[in-house]
Design a protein around this motif. Structure first.
Motif, mmCIF file in Angstrom:
data_model
loop_
_atom_site.group_PDB
_atom_site.id
_atom_site.type_symbol
_atom_site.label_atom_id
_atom_site.label_comp_id
_atom_site.label_asym_id
_atom_site.label_seq_id
_atom_site.Cartn_x
_atom_site.Cartn_y
_atom_site.Cartn_z
ATOM 1 N N LYS A 147 15.413 -22.042 -0.980
ATOM 2 C CA LYS A 147 14.083 -21.516 -0.635
ATOM 3 C C LYS A 147 14.071 -20.875 0.749
ATOM 4 C CE LYS A 147 11.955 -25.777 1.224
ATOM 5 N NZ LYS A 147 13.173 -26.610 1.304
ATOM 6 N N LYS A 148 13.308 -19.791 0.855
ATOM 7 C CA LYS A 148 13.163 -19.037 2.093
ATOM 8 C C LYS A 148 11.690 -18.695 2.292
ATOM 9 C CE LYS A 148 17.657 -18.859 2.555
ATOM 10 N NZ LYS A 148 18.350 -19.606 3.651
ATOM 11 N N ALA A 149 11.190 -18.891 3.504
ATOM 12 C CA ALA A 149 9.807 -18.550 3.836
ATOM 13 C C ALA A 149 9.768 -17.112 4.357
ATOM 14 C CB ALA A 149 9.256 -19.507 4.877
ATOM 15 N N VAL A 150 9.107 -16.237 3.623
ATOM 16 C CA VAL A 150 9.003 -14.831 4.028
ATOM 17 C C VAL A 150 7.709 -14.687 4.831
ATOM 18 C CG1 VAL A 150 8.981 -12.442 3.229
ATOM 19 C CG2 VAL A 150 10.230 -14.188 1.928
ATOM 20 N N ASN A 151 7.807 -14.952 6.114
ATOM 21 C CA ASN A 151 6.624 -15.031 6.970
ATOM 22 C C ASN A 151 6.154 -13.671 7.461
ATOM 23 O OD1 ASN A 151 6.371 -17.945 7.072
ATOM 24 N ND2 ASN A 151 8.255 -17.945 8.278
ATOM 25 N N TRP A 152 4.851 -13.478 7.404
ATOM 26 C CA TRP A 152 4.191 -12.339 8.056
ATOM 27 C C TRP A 152 2.900 -12.886 8.649
ATOM 28 C CZ3 TRP A 152 -0.421 -10.031 5.916
ATOM 29 C CH2 TRP A 152 -0.841 -10.624 4.709
ATOM 30 N N ASP A 153 2.214 -12.126 9.491
ATOM 31 C CA ASP A 153 1.146 -12.722 10.292
ATOM 32 C C ASP A 153 -0.140 -13.015 9.530
ATOM 33 O OD1 ASP A 153 -0.050 -10.202 10.038
ATOM 34 O OD2 ASP A 153 0.404 -9.593 12.093
ATOM 35 N N GLY A 154 -0.286 -12.498 8.306
ATOM 36 C CA GLY A 154 -1.511 -12.772 7.555
ATOM 37 C C GLY A 154 -2.759 -12.255 8.237
ATOM 38 N N TYR A 155 -2.592 -11.261 9.065
ATOM 39 C CA TYR A 155 -3.701 -10.739 9.882
ATOM 40 C C TYR A 155 -3.788 -9.217 9.830
ATOM 41 C CZ TYR A 155 -6.458 -9.683 14.092
ATOM 42 O OH TYR A 155 -7.404 -9.190 14.964
ATOM 43 N N ASN A 156 -2.654 -8.554 9.966
ATOM 44 C CA ASN A 156 -2.645 -7.095 10.018
ATOM 45 C C ASN A 156 -2.560 -6.476 8.621
ATOM 46 O OD1 ASN A 156 -2.714 -6.170 12.894
ATOM 47 N ND2 ASN A 156 -1.021 -7.632 13.046
ATOM 48 N N HIS A 157 -2.752 -5.168 8.569
ATOM 49 C CA HIS A 157 -2.738 -4.452 7.299
ATOM 50 C C HIS A 157 -1.426 -4.691 6.544
ATOM 51 C CE1 HIS A 157 -6.435 -2.234 7.856
ATOM 52 N NE2 HIS A 157 -6.024 -1.720 9.013
ATOM 53 N N VAL A 158 -1.518 -4.718 5.232
ATOM 54 C CA VAL A 158 -0.332 -4.831 4.391
ATOM 55 C C VAL A 158 0.641 -3.697 4.694
ATOM 56 C CG1 VAL A 158 0.487 -4.684 2.001
ATOM 57 C CG2 VAL A 158 -1.490 -6.119 2.554
ATOM 58 N N SER A 159 0.139 -2.498 4.857
ATOM 59 C CA SER A 159 1.007 -1.349 5.131
ATOM 60 C C SER A 159 1.793 -1.506 6.427
ATOM 61 C CB SER A 159 0.181 -0.064 5.181
ATOM 62 O OG SER A 159 -0.807 -0.132 6.201
ATOM 63 N N TYR A 179 13.954 -15.361 -7.049
ATOM 64 C CA TYR A 179 12.677 -15.742 -7.627
ATOM 65 C C TYR A 179 11.668 -15.591 -6.489
ATOM 66 C CZ TYR A 179 15.797 -18.230 -10.876
ATOM 67 O OH TYR A 179 16.789 -18.567 -11.757
ATOM 68 N N VAL A 180 10.497 -15.070 -6.778
ATOM 69 C CA VAL A 180 9.494 -14.859 -5.735
ATOM 70 C C VAL A 180 8.250 -15.674 -6.052
ATOM 71 C CG1 VAL A 180 8.015 -13.171 -4.567
ATOM 72 C CG2 VAL A 180 10.350 -12.538 -5.244
ATOM 73 N N ALA A 181 7.728 -16.365 -5.037
ATOM 74 C CA ALA A 181 6.444 -17.066 -5.132
ATOM 75 C C ALA A 181 5.540 -16.502 -4.042
ATOM 76 C CB ALA A 181 6.623 -18.563 -4.949
ATOM 77 N N ALA A 182 4.291 -16.234 -4.397
ATOM 78 C CA ALA A 182 3.351 -15.654 -3.436
ATOM 79 C C ALA A 182 2.020 -16.369 -3.534
ATOM 80 C CB ALA A 182 3.168 -14.165 -3.696
ATOM 81 N N HIS A 183 1.312 -16.424 -2.417
ATOM 82 C CA HIS A 183 -0.019 -17.029 -2.380
ATOM 83 C C HIS A 183 -1.022 -16.025 -1.842
ATOM 84 C CE1 HIS A 183 -3.065 -19.908 -0.370
ATOM 85 N NE2 HIS A 183 -3.325 -19.872 -1.675
ATOM 86 N N SER A 184 -2.160 -15.901 -2.523
ATOM 87 C CA SER A 184 -3.289 -15.135 -2.025
ATOM 88 C C SER A 184 -2.885 -13.699 -1.666
ATOM 89 C CB SER A 184 -3.904 -15.882 -0.841
ATOM 90 O OG SER A 184 -5.147 -15.337 -0.467
ATOM 91 N N ALA A 185 -3.028 -13.303 -0.399
ATOM 92 C CA ALA A 185 -2.688 -11.939 0.005
ATOM 93 C C ALA A 185 -1.188 -11.658 -0.073
ATOM 94 C CB ALA A 185 -3.186 -11.665 1.426
ATOM 95 N N GLY A 186 -0.379 -12.704 -0.218
ATOM 96 C CA GLY A 186 1.045 -12.493 -0.476
ATOM 97 C C GLY A 186 1.259 -11.758 -1.779
ATOM 98 N N ASN A 187 0.296 -11.887 -2.710
ATOM 99 C CA ASN A 187 0.313 -11.142 -3.961
ATOM 100 C C ASN A 187 0.234 -9.633 -3.687
ATOM 101 O OD1 ASN A 187 -1.865 -11.307 -6.942
ATOM 102 N ND2 ASN A 187 0.064 -10.258 -6.610
ATOM 103 N N LEU A 188 -0.636 -9.236 -2.762
ATOM 104 C CA LEU A 188 -0.708 -7.833 -2.365
ATOM 105 C C LEU A 188 0.622 -7.355 -1.783
ATOM 106 C CD1 LEU A 188 -4.193 -7.439 -0.604
ATOM 107 C CD2 LEU A 188 -3.434 -6.268 -2.682
ATOM 108 N N GLN A 189 1.257 -8.211 -0.990
ATOM 109 C CA GLN A 189 2.498 -7.815 -0.323
ATOM 110 C C GLN A 189 3.623 -7.537 -1.324
ATOM 111 O OE1 GLN A 189 2.991 -6.925 2.659
ATOM 112 N NE2 GLN A 189 1.956 -8.190 4.181
ATOM 113 N N ILE A 190 3.835 -8.439 -2.286
ATOM 114 C CA ILE A 190 4.939 -8.225 -3.225
ATOM 115 C C ILE A 190 4.594 -7.112 -4.205
ATOM 116 C CG2 ILE A 190 4.156 -10.104 -4.747
ATOM 117 C CD1 ILE A 190 7.807 -8.876 -4.121
ATOM 118 N N GLY A 191 3.326 -7.005 -4.606
ATOM 119 C CA GLY A 191 2.926 -5.917 -5.488
ATOM 120 C C GLY A 191 3.100 -4.559 -4.831
#
Length: 295
Positions: A61-73, A94-106
């Motif tokens: 497992k790896k945590a793909v961290n981003w700030d959860g604050y700035n624009h997805v772009s 294998y990818v798991a995403a939560h909430s706005a993480g769904n926007l990121q992988i999509g």
């Protein structure tokens, strides 16, 4: 005889090299956080957002961290760094995403999943990027499937209504019209998105239509297509159309996005949106699925 021996020796070397390459192939489980962030960007061992790092959550497992604050772009390069590192060459993810993480992988798959990616060595530097392994490229990433807890790919009416801090750039992305127009949600590059939708809403989430988990309504968590959110519920609620399981259209005929399948619909209204620093909410259900199937 010398030529024959040289040929056989070369063949042996090539076979050994192929076996060595196969031996280094690995599978990884990538976890992409949602709004508010929590972990250090580029540190794939920092599971602050999710819960105790020692908790099982899929192979490697790896945590793909981003700030959860700035624009997805503006932050999606961090997701692409992780995908390049761990999902190219002989390696699969294998990818798991939560909430706005769904926007990121999509967003990453739709806009960049058809581009040439350099194969990487899966040994990240401090910034989370990896060096090229052999200088060759491939198209997109090696992803087996994507699990999504409380997916925000369809946005949230809480962003529309200003219930979240309007100074956050991400909140503007999470408005329902913006989120749904950000990229082609049907273009998953053939990867399946498996969805878990919670329904433990509260009185103050009345602005969310249908069932919700206090932050995300079923229309988003359930992958319902279209330019706007609709009202979708559990079968026990006669006031709105049912969110169906699997890839079938919802009651009333509205289709889900292509390659989106509802695995869990919270008929008991027992799961809310939040991890609570301990892998809770629908994230806990996704974690269990990753443990059982991401191997």
């Amino acid at each position: 005889m010398k030529v024959l021996r040289s040929t056989r020796f070369l063949t042996t070397l090539l076979a050994a090299a192929a076996l060595a390459g196969a031996a280094f192939a690995a599978n990884y489980s990538l976890w992409i956080n949602g709004r508010t962030g929590g972990g250090v960007a580029g540190n794939y061992a920092d599971f602050t957002y999710w819960g105790p790092a020692g908790t099982a959550a899929g192979v490697n497992k790896k945590a793909v961290n981003w700030d959860g604050y700035n624009h997805v772009s503006d932050t999606n390069h961090l997701i692409r760094n992780a995908l390049d590192c761990y999902c190219t060459g002989p390696n699969w993810c294998y990818v798991a995403a939560h909430s706005a993480g769904n926007l990121q992988i999509g967003y990453a798959l739709s806009l960049y999943g058809g581009t040439a990616r350099y194969k990487k060595n899966a040994t990240p530097g401090s910034d989370g990027s990896c060096a090229n392994s052999d200088g060759t490229t491939q198209t997109g990433w090696n992803i087996k499937w994507v699990n999504v807890a409380a997916g925000a790919a369809g946005g949230s009416e809480l962003a529309n209504a200003g219930d979240w801090a309007l100074s956050e750039p991400l909140v503007s992305d999470l408005k329902t019209a913006t989120a749904r127009a950000m990229y082609d949600h049907n273009n998953t590059r053939g990867k399946m998105f498996y969805l878990w939708a919670g329904a433990k809403g509260t009185a103050y989430s009345f602005v969310l239509p249908g069932q919700d988990d206090e932050a995300i309504a079923y229309h988003s968590a359930g992958g319902i297509s279209g330019s706007g959110g609709g009202s979708y519920c559990n079968p026990s609620d006669w006031l709105c159309n049912d969110l169906t399981l699997g890839t079938a259209p919802a009651e009333g005929g509205k289709a889900k996005w292509t390659n989106h399948s509802v695995v869990f619909r919270d008929t008991a209204e027992a799961y809310n949106h939040y991890t609570n620093g301990n892998w809770q909410g629908t994230v806990g259900l996704v974690r269990a699925d990753m443990v059982n199937n991401a191997k």
